[in-house]
Enzyme design. Structure first.
Site, PDB file in Angstrom:
ATOM      1  N   TYR A 119      10.142   0.187  -2.743  1.00 24.44           N
ATOM      2  CA  TYR A 119       9.276   0.742  -1.698  1.00 24.44           C
ATOM      3  C   TYR A 119       9.400   2.262  -1.731  1.00 24.44           C
ATOM      4  O   TYR A 119      10.505   2.797  -1.812  1.00 24.44           O
ATOM      5  CB  TYR A 119       9.714   0.227  -0.313  1.00 24.44           C
ATOM      6  CG  TYR A 119       8.919   0.841   0.803  1.00 24.44           C
ATOM      7  CD1 TYR A 119       7.792   0.194   1.318  1.00 24.44           C
ATOM      8  CD2 TYR A 119       9.256   2.088   1.337  1.00 24.44           C
ATOM      9  CE1 TYR A 119       7.029   0.766   2.323  1.00 24.44           C
ATOM     10  CE2 TYR A 119       8.491   2.671   2.342  1.00 24.44           C
ATOM     11  CZ  TYR A 119       7.392   2.001   2.828  1.00 24.44           C
ATOM     12  OH  TYR A 119       6.633   2.567   3.820  1.00 24.44           O
ATOM     13  N   GLU A 207       1.652   5.312   0.928  1.00 20.55           N
ATOM     14  CA  GLU A 207       2.640   4.235   0.821  1.00 20.55           C
ATOM     15  C   GLU A 207       2.438   3.457  -0.476  1.00 20.55           C
ATOM     16  O   GLU A 207       1.353   2.947  -0.736  1.00 20.55           O
ATOM     17  CB  GLU A 207       2.503   3.290   2.023  1.00 20.55           C
ATOM     18  CG  GLU A 207       3.613   2.263   2.086  1.00 20.55           C
ATOM     19  CD  GLU A 207       3.450   1.318   3.277  1.00 20.55           C
ATOM     20  OE1 GLU A 207       2.375   0.692   3.403  1.00 20.55           O
ATOM     21  OE2 GLU A 207       4.394   1.212   4.075  1.00 20.55           O
TER      22      GLU A 207
END
Ligand code: ADP
Ligand code: MG
Length: 399
Positions: A119, A207
């Site tokens: 992530y 993101e």
């Protein structure tokens, strides 16, 4: 402003960020043709909606057991089958809410062989007034869940705008992701490129979930979710042109045409207020008396009768609205202007739900007189407390 994944990947690619090869398709035929351009043998068909969680989402029309909004395909025929099931159907994910979003565009992408999933995100951290990185080895999961269950697996740091991105930032990311050798080098360059893209395009959030290491040792962005600072769009017309209004709330688009600050909420009491602080206080007090606001609406300090009428129409067009509370403090804004705007709008669109009006401040008596003389079925209120109780009672209390 939000954009689709395929657009976000296009922007990132222009900054040299590694993303898989992929093409946009809007019909079944196109999906097959785009897959034929890819090397194969594995393709990924990805629903393009402005919401995450697509992989684990489900299509309303397909029922239980059907696959989600991101699917692997092992042949062009299979790509077409997936396209046929996705296009025109409604994808429901944890981020869309129960009503879901219709899939009108597909991204057909080269399938990567995944070794590891990470992530990585960048965002504007208002507390430090800097761009911050959030990095974790736990890719493919919600960052909220990781933050809650295993906060020690998240690295965050912010970048000093005076120095910009520096080699030690890249090293920190590589270390957090336990990468060494060539992969660590790839991480260093990736971090610098993402930061450059973020600042150059005035992004608000970027993101990458997941960022992957592929079986052939490449660091790649498999997903990309990007939003931009709307106040900066005037200097990024290329980005502004990517806007997909069909993904946005129709009421919010209408409100933006009149420069109204409007946000749709889940409750039943429509609110028309001037000033963001007063609007929030009004929402709080509605909740205090046991009901929920249907929207946040700040008509602004210097609203005209036309603007007020537009605001009123947006509120009354919402089928969830069971009652309306107008709460205006006349400072720069005059109460008689508000009253005229409301009456103009009611005459045009009618009024089928209870309306409580609380006016205070400049020209309050003129405003009250205009409303009284209009013959409209308005419930007058003396102060905020009184107004909130009256509208909550009028819609029947709790909802
Ligand atoms: P979302 O976050 O909306 O579910 P993603 O783009 O992250 O959508 O896709 C979901 C999952 O599908 C990813 O976590 C990844 O495991 C897999 N995936 C996505 N794109 C590819 C690709 N090009 N090749 C292989 N797997 C992919
Ligand atoms: Mg994702």
């Amino acid at each position: 402003m939000h954009i689709h994944e395929y657009q976000a990947k296009g922007v990132l690619k222009s900054f040299g960020v590694p993303v898989p090869e992929g093409y946009l398709a809007v019909d079944i035929e196109g999906a097959g043709e785009m897959a034929a351009r890819l090397p194969g043998p594995v393709f990924v068909v990805k629903s393009q909606i402005h919401a995450g969680g697509r992989g684990k989402g489900s299509f309303k029309e397909l029922g239980e057991g059907a696959k989600g909004g991101v699917r692997l395909a092992r042949s062009i025929a299979e790509v077409r089958e997936h396209a046929a099931e996705m296009l025109g159907n409604t994808l429901v994910t944890i981020q869309t809410g129960p009503s879901g979003k219709q899939v009108n565009r597909l991204y057909v992408e080269d399938g990567s062989q995944i070794e590891k999933e990470f992530y990585l995100s960048l965002l504007v951290d208002r507390a430090t007034s800097r761009v911050s990185f959030v990095v974790s080895t736990e890719g493919g999961m919600d960052i909220e869940t990781i933050a809650h269950d295993t906060p020690e697996k998240i690295l965050t740091f912010s970048v000093d705008p005076a120095t910009g991105i520096l080699p030690h930032h890249g090293r920190a990311v590589a270390k957090a992701l336990e990468l060494d050798g060539d992969l660590a080098k790839q991480a260093h360059t990736l971090v610098a490129k993402l930061y450059t893209a973020f600042t150059a395009k005035d992004m608000e959030m970027l993101e990458i979930n997941p960022l992957i290491v592929s079986k052939d040792g490449q660091l790649k962005c498999l997903d990309a979710k990007v939003s931009f600072d709307s106040n900066a769009l005037a200097r990024h017309l290329d980005i502004f042109e990517m806007r997909d209004e069909s993904e946005e709330d129709a009421k919010e688009i209408e409100a933006s045409k009149y420069d109204l600050s409007y946000i749709t909420l889940d409750g039943s009491i429509g609110c028309m207020v001037n000033g963001a602080g007063l609007a929030m206080a009004t929402m709080d007090i509605i909740k205090f008396y046991g009901a929920e606001p249907a929207n946040f609406l700040d008509v602004g300090g210097g609203a005209t009768a036309e603007k007020v009428a537009a605001a009123f129409k947006i509120i009354t067009a919402d089928p969830n609205v069971k009652g309306i509370l107008i709460n205006i403090f006349g400072g720069i804004m005059r109460c008689d202007v508000i009253a005229e705007g409301v009456i103009t709008a009611v005459k045009e669109v009618g009024l089928t739900v209870p309306l409580v009006v609380r006016l205070e401040g400049t020209n309050v008596n003129e405003g009250k007189k205009i409303i009284a003389a209009s013959g409209l079925n308005v419930i007058p209120a003396d102060d905020l407390d009184d107004a909130a109780q009256k509208i909550v009672n009028a819609v029947g209390g709790l909802n």
